[in-house]
Design an enzyme around this catalytic site. Structure first.
Site, PDB file in Angstrom:
ATOM      1  N   ASN A 138      33.971 -41.223  -6.197  1.00 51.47           N
ATOM      2  CA  ASN A 138      32.808 -40.064  -6.392  1.00 51.47           C
ATOM      3  C   ASN A 138      33.257 -39.122  -5.001  1.00 51.47           C
ATOM      4  O   ASN A 138      32.518 -39.705  -4.074  1.00 51.47           O
ATOM      5  CB  ASN A 138      31.129 -40.050  -6.192  1.00 51.47           C
ATOM      6  CG  ASN A 138      31.281 -38.046  -6.109  1.00 51.47           C
ATOM      7  OD1 ASN A 138      32.107 -37.292  -6.412  1.00 51.47           O
ATOM      8  ND2 ASN A 138      29.724 -37.921  -5.895  1.00 51.47           N
ATOM      9  N   LYS A 182      33.422 -37.005  -3.731  1.00 49.61           N
ATOM     10  CA  LYS A 182      32.746 -35.507  -3.053  1.00 49.61           C
ATOM     11  C   LYS A 182      33.921 -34.531  -2.852  1.00 49.61           C
ATOM     12  O   LYS A 182      34.716 -34.304  -3.724  1.00 49.61           O
ATOM     13  CB  LYS A 182      32.109 -35.501  -2.315  1.00 49.61           C
ATOM     14  CG  LYS A 182      31.287 -37.088  -2.206  1.00 49.61           C
ATOM     15  CD  LYS A 182      29.843 -37.014  -1.161  1.00 49.61           C
ATOM     16  CE  LYS A 182      29.419 -38.084  -1.967  1.00 49.61           C
ATOM     17  NZ  LYS A 182      28.114 -38.713  -1.316  1.00 49.61           N
ATOM     18  N   HIS A 190      24.332 -35.483 -10.556  1.00 48.79           N
ATOM     19  CA  HIS A 190      24.066 -35.757  -9.110  1.00 48.79           C
ATOM     20  C   HIS A 190      23.154 -35.182  -8.051  1.00 48.79           C
ATOM     21  O   HIS A 190      22.913 -33.724  -8.278  1.00 48.79           O
ATOM     22  CB  HIS A 190      25.212 -35.670  -8.221  1.00 48.79           C
ATOM     23  CG  HIS A 190      26.277 -36.701  -6.683  1.00 48.79           C
ATOM     24  ND1 HIS A 190      24.959 -36.180  -5.564  1.00 48.79           N
ATOM     25  CD2 HIS A 190      26.565 -37.588  -7.026  1.00 48.79           C
ATOM     26  CE1 HIS A 190      24.957 -37.314  -4.951  1.00 48.79           C
ATOM     27  NE2 HIS A 190      26.181 -38.303  -5.548  1.00 48.79           N
ATOM     28  N   GLU A 201      23.033 -34.659  -5.179  1.00 50.23           N
ATOM     29  CA  GLU A 201      23.370 -32.926  -4.483  1.00 50.23           C
ATOM     30  C   GLU A 201      22.988 -31.795  -5.261  1.00 50.23           C
ATOM     31  O   GLU A 201      22.922 -30.535  -4.605  1.00 50.23           O
ATOM     32  CB  GLU A 201      24.547 -33.597  -3.662  1.00 50.23           C
ATOM     33  CG  GLU A 201      24.600 -34.564  -2.041  1.00 50.23           C
ATOM     34  CD  GLU A 201      26.126 -35.164  -2.351  1.00 50.23           C
ATOM     35  OE1 GLU A 201      27.086 -34.832  -2.876  1.00 50.23           O
ATOM     36  OE2 GLU A 201      25.768 -36.745  -1.846  1.00 50.23           O
ATOM     37  N   GLU A 204      20.906 -43.816  -9.038  1.00 49.30           N
ATOM     38  CA  GLU A 204      20.981 -43.610  -7.661  1.00 49.30           C
ATOM     39  C   GLU A 204      20.005 -43.140  -6.467  1.00 49.30           C
ATOM     40  O   GLU A 204      19.155 -42.360  -6.578  1.00 49.30           O
ATOM     41  CB  GLU A 204      22.535 -42.642  -7.420  1.00 49.30           C
ATOM     42  CG  GLU A 204      23.454 -42.843  -8.568  1.00 49.30           C
ATOM     43  CD  GLU A 204      24.677 -41.667  -7.097  1.00 49.30           C
ATOM     44  OE1 GLU A 204      25.792 -42.578  -7.145  1.00 49.30           O
ATOM     45  OE2 GLU A 204      24.776 -40.565  -7.279  1.00 49.30           O
ATOM     46  N   GLY A 235      24.494 -42.111   0.680  1.00 49.18           N
ATOM     47  CA  GLY A 235      25.212 -41.385   2.681  1.00 49.18           C
ATOM     48  C   GLY A 235      24.385 -41.709   3.208  1.00 49.18           C
ATOM     49  O   GLY A 235      24.799 -41.021   4.197  1.00 49.18           O
ATOM     50  N   SER A 286      25.349 -46.350  -0.881  1.00 50.40           N
ATOM     51  CA  SER A 286      25.718 -46.623   0.158  1.00 50.40           C
ATOM     52  C   SER A 286      26.310 -48.335   0.023  1.00 50.40           C
ATOM     53  O   SER A 286      25.973 -49.103   0.502  1.00 50.40           O
ATOM     54  CB  SER A 286      24.778 -46.943   0.983  1.00 50.40           C
ATOM     55  OG  SER A 286      24.647 -46.416   1.662  1.00 50.40           O
ATOM     56  N   GLY A 292      30.367 -43.073  -3.593  1.00 47.81           N
ATOM     57  CA  GLY A 292      30.812 -42.125  -2.642  1.00 47.81           C
ATOM     58  C   GLY A 292      31.421 -42.590  -1.298  1.00 47.81           C
ATOM     59  O   GLY A 292      32.448 -42.938  -1.676  1.00 47.81           O
TER      60      GLY A 292
HETATM   61  C1  PEP Z   1      27.072 -40.818  -4.270  1.00 52.06           C
HETATM   62  O1  PEP Z   1      27.076 -39.592  -4.100  1.00 52.06           O
HETATM   63  O2  PEP Z   1      27.615 -40.837  -5.576  1.00 52.06           O
HETATM   64  C2  PEP Z   1      26.806 -42.122  -3.948  1.00 52.06           C
HETATM   65  C3  PEP Z   1      26.910 -42.797  -4.055  1.00 52.06           C
HETATM   66  O3  PEP Z   1      27.475 -41.683  -1.921  1.00 52.06           O
HETATM   67  P1  PEP Z   1      27.500 -43.487  -1.040  1.00 52.06           P
HETATM   68  O4  PEP Z   1      27.994 -44.593  -1.993  1.00 52.06           O
HETATM   69  O5  PEP Z   1      28.468 -42.376   0.144  1.00 52.06           O
HETATM   70  O6  PEP Z   1      26.229 -43.502  -0.578  1.00 52.06           O
END
Ligand code: PEP
Length: 250
Positions: free
Chosen positions: A9, A11, A95, A97, A167, A173, A212, A233
């Site tokens: 992703n 973003k 998601h 966000e 998630e 993040g 992460s 991400g």
């Molecule tokens: C995401 O935004 O779906 C995600 C998993 O981000 P990150 O890997 O940066 O935590």
């Protein structure tokens, strides 16, 4: 046997130049990826060029959202037909966000899921609890509620057309990854919940972990029996890191 999947992703990151470089890096290293399905989800404005670049490879392309409607006066939205037309096979739906920053409700997310299905796009359906919800001990309830919204609209069989990405919001993040045991516990709950309605759907359903994930923790997380890959991400923006995760998945 469920084929592992790793989806990046991106973003709201990238430029024409950096997207080209990132795709070149991923394509170069795809030889080391044995068995994982690899998906990249660029910002919408770069989908066409990324799909063009991926055309002669095994890399698949997804969007970061999809409109719940199919056509008409929905300024700023992108329909499933348009996404399909530009080369998307997948769409990230719900998601955290989108849920937290743009107020997307469980019901709207379910309608987006439905829009993806009717346009032949596979949803990457994101669910997960906030830190507060985890501390209240309601992680499973939150995930169940989010899944139930889709089941209420589309039926449990609809889940077979996509993948679920668990998630935990507190891990996205933040550099704070769920431990493999914490993640496995929720993945097992999700599969068990779906299995109670339809065992075949549950057995075939890929449930990705996101939050992460990086080259250092990917193998252990994806080694858990109910973790079938990752939604990545930050680490998906560096081709070496993304490829290392894809290789660990395979
Ligand atoms: C995401 O935004 O779906 C995600 C998993 O981000 P990150 O890997 O940066 O935590």
């Amino acid at each position: 046997m469920r084929k592992p999947m790793v989806a990046g992703n991106w973003k709201m990151n990238g430029s024409s130049e950096s997207v080209k470089e990132l795709m070149a890096g991923i394509k170069d290293g795809m030889g080391s990826v044995n068995n994982a399905e690899v998906v990249v989800c660029p910002p919408a404005v770069y989908i066409s060029r990324v799909a063009g670049s991926a055309a002669d490879t095994a890399i698949k392309v997804g969007s970061q959202n999809i409109c719940d409607e199919d056509k008409g006066a929905f300024t700023g939205e992108i329909s499933g037909e348009m996404l399909k037309d530009t080369g998307c096979e997948y769409a990230i739906i719900g998601h955290s966000e989108r849920r937290s920053l743009y107020g997307e409700s469980d019901e709207l997310v379910a309608r987006r899921f439905a829009a993806a299905r009717r346009n032949g796009i596979k949803p990457i359906f994101c669910i997960g609890e906030t830190l507060e919800e985890r501390e209240q001990g309601i992680t499973n309830d939150v995930c169940a509620r989010q899944i139930d919204a889709v089941i209420a609209l589309e039926g449990v069989e609809a889940l077979a057309d996509g993948v679920i990405a668990y998630e935990p919001v507190w891990a996205i993040g933040t550099g704070k990854t769920a431990t493999p045991e914490q993640a496995q516990e929720v993945h097992a709950f999700i599969r068990g919940k779906i299995s109670a309605l339809n065992a075949d759907v549950a057995n075939g359903l890929r449930i990705l972990y996101g939050g992460s994930m990086n080259p250092g923790n990917a193998a252990e997380l994806m080694g858990q029996p109910d973790i079938d890959g990752g939604l990545i991400g930050g680490a998906s923006l560096k081709s070496e890191d993304f490829l290392a995760i894809c290789t660990a998945a395979g």
